[in-house]
Write a protein that holds these residues in place. Structure first.
Motif, PDB file in Angstrom:
ATOM      1  N   GLY A 114       1.117  -1.035   0.019  1.00  0.00           N
ATOM      2  CA  GLY A 114      -0.002   0.197  -0.436  1.00  0.00           C
ATOM      3  C   GLY A 114       0.587   1.634  -0.077  1.00  0.00           C
ATOM      4  N   THR A 115       0.070   2.730  -0.339  1.00  0.00           N
ATOM      5  CA  THR A 115       0.755   3.156  -0.069  1.00  0.00           C
ATOM      6  C   THR A 115       0.716   4.410   1.201  1.00  0.00           C
ATOM      7  N   ALA A 116      -0.087   3.489   2.174  1.00  0.00           N
ATOM      8  CA  ALA A 116       0.206   4.804   3.317  1.00  0.00           C
ATOM      9  C   ALA A 116       0.973   4.977   4.349  1.00  0.00           C
ATOM     10  N   PHE A 117       0.977   6.284   4.196  1.00  0.00           N
ATOM     11  CA  PHE A 117       2.452   7.191   5.111  1.00  0.00           C
ATOM     12  C   PHE A 117       1.049   8.146   6.218  1.00  0.00           C
ATOM     13  N   PRO A 118       1.929   8.740   6.723  1.00  0.00           N
ATOM     14  CA  PRO A 118       1.394  10.104   7.705  1.00  0.00           C
ATOM     15  C   PRO A 118       0.919  11.230   7.202  1.00  0.00           C
ATOM     16  N   GLY A 119      -0.468  11.517   6.824  1.00  0.00           N
ATOM     17  CA  GLY A 119      -0.201  12.740   6.137  1.00  0.00           C
ATOM     18  C   GLY A 119      -0.979  12.357   4.538  1.00  0.00           C
ATOM     19  N   SER A 120      -0.735  10.761   3.974  1.00  0.00           N
ATOM     20  CA  SER A 120      -0.966  10.831   2.901  1.00  0.00           C
ATOM     21  C   SER A 120      -2.606  11.156   2.464  1.00  0.00           C
ATOM     22  N   TYR A 170       5.609   6.085  -8.266  1.00  0.00           N
ATOM     23  CA  TYR A 170       5.831   5.651  -7.495  1.00  0.00           C
ATOM     24  C   TYR A 170       6.028   6.715  -5.815  1.00  0.00           C
ATOM     25  N   ALA A 171       5.796   7.738  -5.792  1.00  0.00           N
ATOM     26  CA  ALA A 171       6.940   8.798  -5.572  1.00  0.00           C
ATOM     27  C   ALA A 171       5.605   7.623  -3.984  1.00  0.00           C
ATOM     28  N   ARG A 172       5.032   8.177  -4.052  1.00  0.00           N
ATOM     29  CA  ARG A 172       3.078   7.757  -2.466  1.00  0.00           C
ATOM     30  C   ARG A 172       4.400   6.479  -1.707  1.00  0.00           C
ATOM     31  N   LEU A 173       4.336   5.530  -2.167  1.00  0.00           N
ATOM     32  CA  LEU A 173       4.962   4.241  -2.206  1.00  0.00           C
ATOM     33  C   LEU A 173       6.301   4.245  -1.402  1.00  0.00           C
ATOM     34  N   ALA A 184       1.976  15.379  -1.211  1.00  0.00           N
ATOM     35  CA  ALA A 184       2.788  14.213  -0.358  1.00  0.00           C
ATOM     36  C   ALA A 184       3.184  14.558   0.357  1.00  0.00           C
ATOM     37  N   CYS A 185       4.456  15.348  -0.135  1.00  0.00           N
ATOM     38  CA  CYS A 185       4.893  16.617   0.890  1.00  0.00           C
ATOM     39  C   CYS A 185       4.673  17.033   1.823  1.00  0.00           C
ATOM     40  N   ILE A 186       3.614  17.342   1.395  1.00  0.00           N
ATOM     41  CA  ILE A 186       2.955  18.743   2.562  1.00  0.00           C
ATOM     42  C   ILE A 186       1.847  17.434   3.104  1.00  0.00           C
TER      43      ILE A 186
END
Length: 322
Positions: A26-32, A268-271, A300-302
């Motif tokens: 998956g592509t979940a991360f804090p703030g995603s 694939y940046a979010r990955l 994603a960066c924000i």
């Protein structure tokens, strides 16, 4: 021909591995989940009285000023890495720029040159004049095999003036608001000329580092980026900015146009961000750059930046409606 076919098979296999990795992890991360409503002034919605330059995840672009390089449909596809002007990228939320120059102060990429660096500087100044709390990392370096522009350091200082944040590592620990009226970390990296001295209004190439590898293989680049990031100290203790470039580069053994090659990894940046947190590297990601930048990449960066300060999506919506 055989080498090209073999290379293309390797590319397809690596793309499939990345896709499988995304499907399984998956592509979940804090703030995603954050989608910022105002990319033009997203830094102004941060608590700039608390957050420091070290703590921002700075969205950046690679070969930032190549939107008009070369001849359309002829040489441009082989050298263009961005379709937007610097000003349009700033409005899109980009805050780190990679600018290559040559002796006549024209921007260049490889063997081709484009417009004068004056256009870049004017775009930055025009944007800063229209905003109040947006900060920029502007990296300028002499392109490989080119000569340094004469007295370029003096030119940058005269053009950017009070916007410049002076070279002082301690300022990386200061809240952004305390850097005002300075709003530009300007890095100047000449090939031959003397680099900026300590205390100069300009920063040196040693204060913005990366570990770029020249490959068109997406999984190879993805893994390399993670491995080099592992070797970095946490943002809070590093005396320099560190950049990860989510890009792949055309090679002689394959497709030579930039877009289809860099597009192998671009999605694939979010990955990548999800993997950095899964591996416990979330405190090391700082500058994240790509070709042909999108607002989703900027979001994603924000998102990671805001998550570092536990700013929820509801908080963001409240800011938007004030």
């Amino acid at each position: 021909m055989g080498a090209q076919i073999s290379r293309q098979i390797q590319v397809v296999l690596e793309e499939q591995e990345l896709q499988s990795l995304e499907e399984s992890r998956g592509t979940a991360f804090p703030g995603s989940n954050i989608k910022h409503p105002n990319h033009k002034e997203w830094m102004g919605t941060l608590d700039v009285g608390e957050i420091t330059a070290r703590e921002v995840v700075w969205p950046g672009t690679h070969n930032s000023a190549t939107d008009r390089i070369g001849i359309p449909f002829f040489t441009r596809p082989f050298f263009q890495c961005q379709k937007d002007s610097i000003y349009e990228q700033l409005e899109k939320g980009v805050r780190v720029f990679d600018i290559r120059v040559q002796q006549d102060r024209k921007v260049c990429h490889g063997v081709l040159s484009t417009y004068s660096v004056d256009i870049v500087i004017n775009d930055v100044k025009r944007f800063l004049a229209k905003t109040s709390l947006e900060f920029v990392i502007l990296e300028l370096r002499t392109e490989w095999k080119r000569f340094d522009p004469l007295r370029f350091d003096e030119y940058l200082i005269s053009q950017l003036g009070d916007y410049l944040i002076p070279q002082d590592e301690q300022l990386l620990d200061k809240p952004l608001r305390e850097l005002l009226p300075g709003r530009v970390f300007c890095v100047w990296k000449p090939r031959i000329a003397t680099p900026p001295a300590p205390g100069s209004p300009l920063w040196t190439g040693d204060q913005l580092l990366d570990n770029w590898i020249d490959t068109d293989l997406p999984l190879t680049k993805f893994i390399s980026n993670l491995e080099y990031l592992k070797k970095q100290a946490p943002n809070a203790t590093r005396p320099y900015f560190y950049r990860v470039e989510n890009t792949t580069t055309p090679q002689n053994t394959g497709i030579r146009c930039v877009y289809p090659v860099t597009n192998r990894i671009r999605g694939y940046a979010r990955l990548f961000l999800a993997e950095t947190f899964r591996l416990g590297l979330g405190d090391r990601i700082q500058i994240f750059s790509e070709d042909f930048v999108t607002e989703d990449f900027v979001d994603a960066c924000i998102g990671v930046t805001m998550a570092r300060f536990a700013l929820s999506k509801q908080d963001l919506l409240q800011l938007y409606h004030q």
